[in-house]
Design an enzyme around this catalytic site. Structure first.
Site, PDB file in Angstrom:
ATOM      1  N   HIS A  72       9.541 -19.357   2.822  1.00 15.87           N
ATOM      2  CA  HIS A  72      10.740 -18.676   3.325  1.00 15.87           C
ATOM      3  C   HIS A  72      11.585 -18.175   2.165  1.00 15.87           C
ATOM      4  O   HIS A  72      11.791 -18.880   1.188  1.00 15.87           O
ATOM      5  CB  HIS A  72      11.567 -19.632   4.182  1.00 15.87           C
ATOM      6  CG  HIS A  72      11.009 -19.839   5.562  1.00 15.87           C
ATOM      7  ND1 HIS A  72      11.725 -20.409   6.578  1.00 15.87           N
ATOM      8  CD2 HIS A  72       9.802 -19.520   6.090  1.00 15.87           C
ATOM      9  CE1 HIS A  72      10.981 -20.451   7.678  1.00 15.87           C
ATOM     10  NE2 HIS A  72       9.806 -19.924   7.397  1.00 15.87           N
ATOM     11  N   TYR A  83      20.051 -24.982  -2.663  1.00 15.16           N
ATOM     12  CA  TYR A  83      19.128 -25.179  -1.547  1.00 15.16           C
ATOM     13  C   TYR A  83      17.678 -25.015  -2.020  1.00 15.16           C
ATOM     14  O   TYR A  83      16.825 -25.863  -1.741  1.00 15.16           O
ATOM     15  CB  TYR A  83      19.449 -24.188  -0.415  1.00 15.16           C
ATOM     16  CG  TYR A  83      18.780 -24.533   0.902  1.00 15.16           C
ATOM     17  CD1 TYR A  83      17.396 -24.468   1.043  1.00 15.16           C
ATOM     18  CD2 TYR A  83      19.526 -24.935   2.012  1.00 15.16           C
ATOM     19  CE1 TYR A  83      16.781 -24.795   2.245  1.00 15.16           C
ATOM     20  CE2 TYR A  83      18.910 -25.260   3.215  1.00 15.16           C
ATOM     21  CZ  TYR A  83      17.536 -25.180   3.324  1.00 15.16           C
ATOM     22  OH  TYR A  83      16.922 -25.507   4.507  1.00 15.16           O
ATOM     23  N   LYS A 124      17.451 -32.341   1.518  1.00 14.65           N
ATOM     24  CA  LYS A 124      17.249 -32.809   0.140  1.00 14.65           C
ATOM     25  C   LYS A 124      16.481 -34.121   0.008  1.00 14.65           C
ATOM     26  O   LYS A 124      15.956 -34.426  -1.064  1.00 14.65           O
ATOM     27  CB  LYS A 124      18.611 -32.976  -0.556  1.00 14.65           C
ATOM     28  CG  LYS A 124      19.265 -31.663  -0.900  1.00 14.65           C
ATOM     29  CD  LYS A 124      18.499 -30.940  -1.982  1.00 14.65           C
ATOM     30  CE  LYS A 124      18.812 -29.467  -1.995  1.00 14.65           C
ATOM     31  NZ  LYS A 124      17.730 -28.611  -2.362  1.00 14.65           N
ATOM     32  N   TYR A 156      21.137 -22.107  10.428  1.00 14.90           N
ATOM     33  CA  TYR A 156      22.153 -23.153  10.351  1.00 14.90           C
ATOM     34  C   TYR A 156      23.388 -22.608  11.065  1.00 14.90           C
ATOM     35  O   TYR A 156      23.964 -21.601  10.615  1.00 14.90           O
ATOM     36  CB  TYR A 156      22.518 -23.466   8.893  1.00 14.90           C
ATOM     37  CG  TYR A 156      21.484 -24.302   8.164  1.00 14.90           C
ATOM     38  CD1 TYR A 156      20.303 -23.743   7.690  1.00 14.90           C
ATOM     39  CD2 TYR A 156      21.695 -25.669   7.948  1.00 14.90           C
ATOM     40  CE1 TYR A 156      19.361 -24.510   7.019  1.00 14.90           C
ATOM     41  CE2 TYR A 156      20.758 -26.444   7.278  1.00 14.90           C
ATOM     42  CZ  TYR A 156      19.596 -25.858   6.821  1.00 14.90           C
ATOM     43  OH  TYR A 156      18.664 -26.629   6.164  1.00 14.90           O
ATOM     44  N   PRO A 216      21.019 -35.233   6.228  1.00 12.54           N
ATOM     45  CA  PRO A 216      19.903 -34.289   6.191  1.00 12.54           C
ATOM     46  C   PRO A 216      20.271 -32.820   5.971  1.00 12.54           C
ATOM     47  O   PRO A 216      19.407 -32.038   5.580  1.00 12.54           O
ATOM     48  CB  PRO A 216      19.236 -34.470   7.553  1.00 12.54           C
ATOM     49  CG  PRO A 216      20.263 -35.089   8.428  1.00 12.54           C
ATOM     50  CD  PRO A 216      21.145 -35.897   7.528  1.00 12.54           C
TER      51      PRO A 216
HETATM   52  P1  FAD Z   1      10.264 -43.691   2.756  1.00 15.42           P
HETATM   53  O1  FAD Z   1       9.624 -42.474   3.267  1.00 15.42           O
HETATM   54  O2  FAD Z   1      11.275 -44.375   3.601  1.00 15.42           O
HETATM   55  O3  FAD Z   1       9.119 -44.703   2.359  1.00 15.42           O
HETATM   56  C1  FAD Z   1       9.385 -46.056   2.045  1.00 15.42           C
HETATM   57  C2  FAD Z   1       8.216 -46.888   2.488  1.00 15.42           C
HETATM   58  O4  FAD Z   1       8.432 -48.235   2.067  1.00 15.42           O
HETATM   59  C3  FAD Z   1       8.057 -46.932   3.996  1.00 15.42           C
HETATM   60  O5  FAD Z   1       6.740 -46.552   4.332  1.00 15.42           O
HETATM   61  C4  FAD Z   1       8.370 -48.362   4.370  1.00 15.42           C
HETATM   62  O6  FAD Z   1       7.619 -48.795   5.496  1.00 15.42           O
HETATM   63  C5  FAD Z   1       7.963 -49.090   3.101  1.00 15.42           C
HETATM   64  N1  FAD Z   1       8.567 -50.418   2.964  1.00 15.42           N
HETATM   65  C6  FAD Z   1       9.775 -50.856   3.376  1.00 15.42           C
HETATM   66  N2  FAD Z   1       9.931 -52.148   3.081  1.00 15.42           N
HETATM   67  C7  FAD Z   1       8.813 -52.534   2.449  1.00 15.42           C
HETATM   68  C8  FAD Z   1       8.389 -53.777   1.895  1.00 15.42           C
HETATM   69  N3  FAD Z   1       9.136 -54.890   1.967  1.00 15.42           N
HETATM   70  N4  FAD Z   1       7.179 -53.832   1.301  1.00 15.42           N
HETATM   71  C9  FAD Z   1       6.373 -52.741   1.250  1.00 15.42           C
HETATM   72  N5  FAD Z   1       6.731 -51.541   1.767  1.00 15.42           N
HETATM   73  C10 FAD Z   1       7.943 -51.454   2.353  1.00 15.42           C
HETATM   74  N6  FAD Z   1      14.930 -35.725   4.855  1.00 15.42           N
HETATM   75  C11 FAD Z   1      15.051 -34.408   4.891  1.00 15.42           C
HETATM   76  O7  FAD Z   1      15.149 -33.812   3.808  1.00 15.42           O
HETATM   77  N7  FAD Z   1      15.033 -33.728   6.092  1.00 15.42           N
HETATM   78  C12 FAD Z   1      14.881 -34.388   7.287  1.00 15.42           C
HETATM   79  O8  FAD Z   1      14.834 -33.770   8.333  1.00 15.42           O
HETATM   80  C13 FAD Z   1      14.750 -35.770   7.277  1.00 15.42           C
HETATM   81  N8  FAD Z   1      14.583 -36.457   8.427  1.00 15.42           N
HETATM   82  C14 FAD Z   1      14.514 -37.824   8.370  1.00 15.42           C
HETATM   83  C15 FAD Z   1      14.398 -38.576   9.538  1.00 15.42           C
HETATM   84  C16 FAD Z   1      14.358 -39.971   9.479  1.00 15.42           C
HETATM   85  C17 FAD Z   1      14.250 -40.767  10.781  1.00 15.42           C
HETATM   86  C18 FAD Z   1      14.432 -40.627   8.235  1.00 15.42           C
HETATM   87  C19 FAD Z   1      14.418 -42.140   8.146  1.00 15.42           C
HETATM   88  C20 FAD Z   1      14.523 -39.878   7.062  1.00 15.42           C
HETATM   89  C21 FAD Z   1      14.568 -38.486   7.128  1.00 15.42           C
HETATM   90  N9  FAD Z   1      14.676 -37.724   5.973  1.00 15.42           N
HETATM   91  C22 FAD Z   1      14.789 -36.401   6.023  1.00 15.42           C
HETATM   92  C23 FAD Z   1      14.667 -38.320   4.667  1.00 15.42           C
HETATM   93  C24 FAD Z   1      13.280 -38.261   4.050  1.00 15.42           C
HETATM   94  O9  FAD Z   1      12.310 -38.453   5.048  1.00 15.42           O
HETATM   95  C25 FAD Z   1      13.251 -39.321   3.003  1.00 15.42           C
HETATM   96  O10 FAD Z   1      14.196 -38.966   2.013  1.00 15.42           O
HETATM   97  C26 FAD Z   1      11.884 -39.553   2.371  1.00 15.42           C
HETATM   98  O11 FAD Z   1      11.004 -40.087   3.316  1.00 15.42           O
HETATM   99  C27 FAD Z   1      12.020 -40.482   1.170  1.00 15.42           C
HETATM  100  O12 FAD Z   1      10.767 -40.932   0.783  1.00 15.42           O
HETATM  101  P2  FAD Z   1      10.597 -42.392   0.191  1.00 15.42           P
HETATM  102  O13 FAD Z   1       9.146 -42.500  -0.128  1.00 15.42           O
HETATM  103  O14 FAD Z   1      11.612 -42.630  -0.862  1.00 15.42           O
HETATM  104  O15 FAD Z   1      10.995 -43.389   1.365  1.00 15.42           O
HETATM  105  C1  DHB Z   2      14.743 -29.714   8.545  1.00 14.33           C
HETATM  106  C2  DHB Z   2      15.571 -30.760   8.274  1.00 14.33           C
HETATM  107  C3  DHB Z   2      16.725 -30.541   7.573  1.00 14.33           C
HETATM  108  O1  DHB Z   2      17.527 -31.552   7.285  1.00 14.33           O
HETATM  109  C4  DHB Z   2      17.097 -29.292   7.153  1.00 14.33           C
HETATM  110  O2  DHB Z   2      18.271 -29.108   6.499  1.00 14.33           O
HETATM  111  C5  DHB Z   2      16.256 -28.249   7.409  1.00 14.33           C
HETATM  112  C6  DHB Z   2      15.079 -28.473   8.111  1.00 14.33           C
HETATM  113  C7  DHB Z   2      13.490 -29.945   9.310  1.00 14.33           C
HETATM  114  O3  DHB Z   2      13.259 -31.084   9.711  1.00 14.33           O
HETATM  115  O4  DHB Z   2      12.751 -28.989   9.533  1.00 14.33           O
END
Ligand code: FAD
Ligand code: DHB
Length: 384
Positions: A72, A377, A291, A194, A287
Site C-alpha cells: 500500500h 507510519y 506498531k 482511518y 493498536p
Molecule cells: P507475542 O506475540 O505475545 O508472543 C509471546 C509468546 O510468549 C506467546 O506465544 C506466549 O504464549 C508466549 N509465552 C507467554 N508466557 C510464556 C512462558 N511462561 N513461557 C514460554 N512462553 C510464554 N499489533 C498491531 O500492530 N496491530 C494489531 O492489530 C494488533 N492486534 C493485536 C491483538 C491482540 C489480541 C493482541 C494480544 C496483540 C495485538 N497486536 C497488534 C500486537 C502484536 O500482535 C504484538 O505486538 C506482537 O504479537 C508482539 O510479538 P511478541 O513476539 O513480542 O509477543
Molecule cells: C490493523 C491493525 C491496526 O492496528 C492498524 O492500525 C491497521 C491495521 C489490522 O489488523 O489490519
C-alpha cells in the site's frame, strides 16, 4: 540440555530471533507455553512497515509475503464529509504491506524447521536463572536448559519482564477498546481507512482480496457478544461514511469478533545481566498505527546483531547498548501510537473534538503535517 540462547516465547519476536541467530551461527532453543496450533491461529496485527518487509526479505522470509501480501502506498484519513489520501510513497519513498501476523508466523515456523533449531511447545513452570531456564515439558518431565543468554520474548503476560529487578514502568491506560471483526467479504476500499467520527473511531483494514478486517471504538470492558452482527455493520457504515460521495461499505459474514483493550506500557531497562527483553515483553502500544508487531521485529533485528557479536566474536559493545538503542525506537513508536490514538478516538469532550478535527485537517492537507505521519507510519529505518 544446552544451547547458546534460550528464547522464551514462540511469537514473532522469539521465532524471528531464533532464525536470525541461526543465520549468524548461534544456536537457540525456543520454549512456548501454548500449542503450535494455538500460536499459529491467533488473529492479531496486519500491517508491516517498510523496514520490516526489507528485513524479512533480506533473511529469506519475503517470498510468500510478496506473493500473498499487498503493498500500500498510504492510508485514507477521514472525518464526516471529508476523506483524504496520505500517500507515504510520494512523501517519503516508503510504503507498507498488508500481511497478517498469522502469515508471518507460518513463514517463521517454516524457517525454523529449515534451520533445524529446537522448539518446545506446551511447556509449563518456566523459571528463569542467570544462565539456565527450568521448565516442564509437554510430557510432564522437569528439564533444565543451560545457556549463555536468555531472550525474554514472552509477551506482556510472560515471566521475563518480572525477572528484571526494580524496573522503571511507564503506563497509560485508555478508556476505550477496539471491537475487531474479520469478515468474509472483499474490502470496500483499496487502502486502509482511518475514520474519526463523533460516535467513535472506526478502521477499515483487510487481510486479502476476499477477507476484510474492521474495528470500532467501544468503551473499555465491552463484551463482544453485546454487539450483534447487524449492529456492527450499521455502526461501521455510519462511522466509515457509507453514502459519502457515493462510497459504499459492503457487509458480509463475520467469522471472528473480539475486543482489544488499549494501553501504552514501557518497561526499562530491556536488559539485566544475561536476560534481554524483546517485543511485547518490554512494551505495549495501543493498536492505532499498527506498531506492535513492527516494534517486535525491530527489537529483534538489534538484539540478534548484539548477541551474535557477543557470542561469536566476544564483542559486548552492541549487547551493552541494546537497551538504550532499542528504547529510542520504542519511545518514537510509543509517541506515534499515542498521537494517532488521541487524534482519532472520541473522548466525549467537545473541546477535544475540535482540536482533533483541526489536527486532522492539518495532517491531511499540509505537506509538512502529512510527511510526519507518513514517516512514522511507514516506519523509520531500523537503528534510527
Ligand atoms: P507475542 O506475540 O505475545 O508472543 C509471546 C509468546 O510468549 C506467546 O506465544 C506466549 O504464549 C508466549 N509465552 C507467554 N508466557 C510464556 C512462558 N511462561 N513461557 C514460554 N512462553 C510464554 N499489533 C498491531 O500492530 N496491530 C494489531 O492489530 C494488533 N492486534 C493485536 C491483538 C491482540 C489480541 C493482541 C494480544 C496483540 C495485538 N497486536 C497488534 C500486537 C502484536 O500482535 C504484538 O505486538 C506482537 O504479537 C508482539 O510479538 P511478541 O513476539 O513480542 O509477543
Ligand atoms: C490493523 C491493525 C491496526 O492496528 C492498524 O492500525 C491497521 C491495521 C489490522 O489488523 O489490519
Amino acid at each position: 540440555m544446552r544451547t547458546q540462547v534460550a528464547i522464551i516465547g514462540a511469537g514473532p519476536a522469539g521465532l524471528l530471533l531464533s532464525h536470525l541467530l541461526a543465520r549468524g551461527g548461534v544456536s537457540s532453543v525456543v520454549l512456548e507455553t501454548r500449542s503450535e496450533e494455538y500460536v499459529g491461529a491467533r488473529i492479531r496485527a496486519g500491517i508491516l512497515e517498510h523496514s520490516s518487509v526489507e528485513l524479512l526479505t533480506s533473511v529469506g522470509l519475503g517470498s510468500r509475503l510478496r506473493s500473498l501480501g499487498e503493498q500500500h502506498r498510504g492510508i485514507h484519513l477521514q472525518w464526516p464529509g471529508s476523506r483524504h489520501h496520505v500517500d507515504f510513497t510520494s512523501l517519503t519513498g516508503r510504503s507498507v504491506w498488508v500481511y497478517g501476523q498469522t502469515e508471518v508466523q507460518k513463514d517463521l515456523v517454516a524457517a525454523r524447521s529449515a534451520d533445524g533449531q529446537e522448539i518446545h511447545y506446551s511447556v509449563s513452570g518456566v523459571v528463569i536463572g542467570d544462565d539456565f531456564v527450568k521448565f516442564t515439558d509437554s510430557s510432564g518431565s522437569v528439564r533444565q536448559l543451560d545457556c549463555d543468554v536468555i531472550a525474554g520474548c514472552d509477551g506482556s503476560f510472560g515471566p521475563s519482564r518480572h525477572a528484571i529487578p526494580s524496573p522503571q514502568v511507564y503506563e497509560k491506560v485508555y478508556p476505550y477498546s477496539w471491537l475487531g471483526i474479520l469478515a468474509d467479504v472483499a474490502p470496500s476500499t483499496d487502502e486502509l481507512i482511518y475514520a474519526w467520527h463523533p460516535n467513535g473511531f472506526a478502521l477499515h483494514s483487510m487481510r486479502s482480496a476476499t477477507v476484510s478486517r474492521l474495528y470500532l471504538q467501544v468503551p473499555a470492558g465491552t463484551d463482544p457478544s453485546s454487539w450483534s452482527d447487524d449492529r456492527i455493520w450499521d455502526e461501521l457504515a455510519a462511522r466509515l461514511g457509507h453514502g459519502q460521495n457515493g462510497w459504499k461499505l459492503t457487509p458480509g459474514p463475520i467469522t471472528d469478533k473480539s475486543v482489544l483493550p488499549m494501553r501504552s506500557h514501557v518497561q526499562t531497562p530491556m536488559r539485566h545481566r544475561n536476560l534481554f527483553l524483546a517485543g511485547d515483553a518490554a512494551h505495549i502500544v495501543p493498536p492505532t498505527g499498527a506498531k506492535g508487531l513492527n516494534l517486535a521485529i525491530a527489537d529483534v533485528a538489534l538484539l540478534s546483531r548484539a548477541l551474535i557479536a557477543r557470542i561469536v566474536s566476544g564483542d559486548t559493545t552492541l549487547a551493552d547498548s541494546y537497551s538504550d538503542d532499542a528504547l529510542r525506537r520504542v519511545w518514537r513508536c510509543t509517541h506515534f501510537s499515542w498521537w494517532m490514538t488521541t487524534m482519532m478516538h472520541a473522548s466525549g469532550d467537545p473541546f477535544d473534538a475540535q482540536l482533533q478535527l483541526s489536527q486532522l485537517r492539518w495532517v491531511a492537507t499540509s505537506e509538512a503535517g502529512a510527511t510526519g505521519l507518513a514517516e512514522n507510519y511507514a516506519g523509520l529505518p531500523i537503528g534510527f
